[in-house]
Structures are given as C-alpha cells and as structure tokens.
Design an enzyme around this catalytic site. Structure first.
Site, short mmCIF file in Angstrom:
data_model
loop_
_atom_site.label_atom_id
_atom_site.label_comp_id
_atom_site.label_asym_id
_atom_site.label_seq_id
_atom_site.Cartn_x
_atom_site.Cartn_y
_atom_site.Cartn_z
N TYR A 256 6.64 -9.56 7.24
CA TYR A 256 6.62 -8.10 7.38
C TYR A 256 7.22 -7.72 8.73
O TYR A 256 7.01 -8.41 9.73
CB TYR A 256 5.19 -7.56 7.33
CG TYR A 256 4.60 -7.45 5.95
CD1 TYR A 256 4.68 -6.26 5.24
CD2 TYR A 256 3.94 -8.53 5.37
CE1 TYR A 256 4.12 -6.15 3.97
CE2 TYR A 256 3.38 -8.43 4.10
CZ TYR A 256 3.48 -7.24 3.41
OH TYR A 256 2.93 -7.14 2.15
N ASP B 97 0.82 -1.21 0.00
CA ASP B 97 0.00 0.00 0.00
C ASP B 97 0.86 1.26 0.00
O ASP B 97 2.08 1.21 0.21
CB ASP B 97 -0.89 0.03 1.25
CG ASP B 97 -1.85 -1.14 1.31
OD1 ASP B 97 -2.30 -1.59 0.25
OD2 ASP B 97 -2.15 -1.60 2.44
#
Length: 270
Positions: free
Chosen positions: A109, A51
C-alpha cells in the site's frame, strides 16, 4: 477457464470493495459490467477488500467461466459497461491453481499525505492532508519498531475478520517530496484498517505528540485503545499484490497518479 483481471478504481466514488445490498461498491459495479458483457452472471474473488475511500491501482480478481472469448475482449468489453471511476487494466488466463487471494504472498500500500497549512481542493479524495509540520526522521524511527512478524492487535479494527492478528510487516518507507510525504507499507497481509491505524500513529509521532519508541509500547500492548485514531482513507492506495513468478501476473500501472514517479522509484517488488 479461470481468468484474472487487473483492476484500477477511484475509491472515493464507492462504499468500499465488497458487494452490498445498496450496490454502491466496486465489486457490485464490476460484476454488473461482467454480466452485461458476458450475458451471464460471473462472481469475482478479490485479492484484498478495500474500505470506503481507498483506491486501487493494482487490485487483482479472478473468476471462472465456460465462455470462449479473446483474452483482451474481457478488458474492452467489461470497460464498456463500467463507470469512469473503474477500469480493467489487463486480463490473463490462469491455471486452476491460481487464486486471487490465497495465491498472493504480499501486498503493498502507498499513502500520499499533503502537508500544508491550507488544504487543496484539487487533492480532495486523492491525498490525505495535515496542516502541521511533520518530523520525517521521527516517523522513520517509529516505523522501525513495527518491522517483522508481530501481533498487530493494536492496529486492527473491531470489525476485522482475520483469523489471526499476526502479520509480517516487511517494510515501511517514508519519503518527502515537496509538500508531500509518501509512505509505503509492504507485508504478507494486512488486518482491517491496519494501514490507516499505522498512519494515525506515525503522524502522531511526526507531530511530536509521542516519542518514536511509543510505537513499540503500542505494538506490545496488543490493545487498539493504546493507538492513535484511524487516519483518513483519502490518500491510501492498494498498489501491488505479489504472486509467485509462475503465474506471471502483470505489474500494476502506477503511472495513472500524479506522483507515480515517486512510487515507481519505490519498486513494490523489491
């Protein structure tokens, strides 16, 4: 010939990964640079779309080409046409069976969170920030409720295009170093906004707004409205994409961030 590339980028400079008409995405810049170097259009397939504001340390793409070039020339040649906020780290020929997205069996992540009464302008876009103290043990206890294969509907965005909300979350680590709390999330795959929504819930527990077992209720409810707001993107990094050993995909270069020693100790392939 199929070529895989390892990509790093500063997500704060772009409107996410996926190509858009305005051209202000990582994919747009990468494919423009590839076309300039190769003198023909090249379409890339990515391991995972990030994103706006999310950084890439271990992003992987592939593309197909008939051009016969020295492998490392794809690194140097493409980088010559990329802005300073994006860089190809490595290039590797791959068999036709390799697919940047579908061959991957896990993603990792990291989130870097600065915990201090006053925000630091030197960390803007590089780390998340919260001004109130956090209870690390409470966040670890809450995270334990999320481990395993579950329906993560409570943590997906309304724009998520995943065919199923069921994912297998292998691990969440919470580690404090000075004024930072570092989080590691490892799963077979993630839903849109899933990590940031998990972060929002963990921070809410860490601040004492909810008990640790609240997260078990949120998970079981399968309703996004039950969870905390989506946390800021600033400190989120796609650190590693796992592939079968047969492809021998080079590791991500974690040393390019200030807190790399913390992350290197949390081996993304363990």
């Amino acid at each position: 010939m199929r070529i895989a590339l390892g990509i790093q980028y500063d997500g704060a400079a772009f409107c996410g990964w996926q190509a858009q008409p305005h051209g202000k995405t990582v994919q747009d810049r990468l494919e423009h640079a590839l076309a300039e170097f190769a003198r023909v259009p090249l379409h890339t397939t990515v391991a995972g779309r990030t994103d706006t504001g999310v950084h890439g340390l271990g992003q992987v793409v592939h593309f197909d080409t008939d051009l016969d070039r020295e492998v490392f020339s794809w690194v140097r040649g493409t980088n010559a046409f990329l802005p300073s906020t994006v860089a190809v780290q490595w290039a590797k020929p791959m068999p036709e069976t390799f697919h940047a997205r579908f061959s991957a069996f896990e993603r990792t992540y990291y989130y870097a969170l600065y915990v201090h009464p006053v925000r630091s302008p030197m960390l803007a876009g590089r780390a998340g920030w919260i001004h109130t103290p956090l209870d690390d043990d409470a966040m670890r206890a809450a995270a334990a409720h999320l481990i395993g294969e579950h329906d993560f509907s409570s943590f997906r965005s309304s724009e998520c295009q995943s065919k199923t909300p069921v994912k297998h979350l292998y691990q969440i680590d919470v580690r404090r170093v000075g004024h930072f709390v570092h989080f590691r999330f490892r799963a077979n795959a993630f839903l849109h906004h899933m990590v940031r929504n998990l972060m929002g819930c963990l921070v809410a527990v860490g601040r004492g707004r909810y008990p640790a077992d609240w997260l078990a209720d949120v998970l079981a409810g399968r309703d996004r409205n039950l969870a905390a707001p989506t946390f800021m993107a600033d400190g989120l990094y796609l650190a590693h994409v796992g592939y079968p050993a047969e492809f021998a995909v080079p590791p991500a270069q974690l040393g390019s961030v200030p807190w790399s020693s913390v992350w290197a100790d949390l081996d993304p392939q363990s």
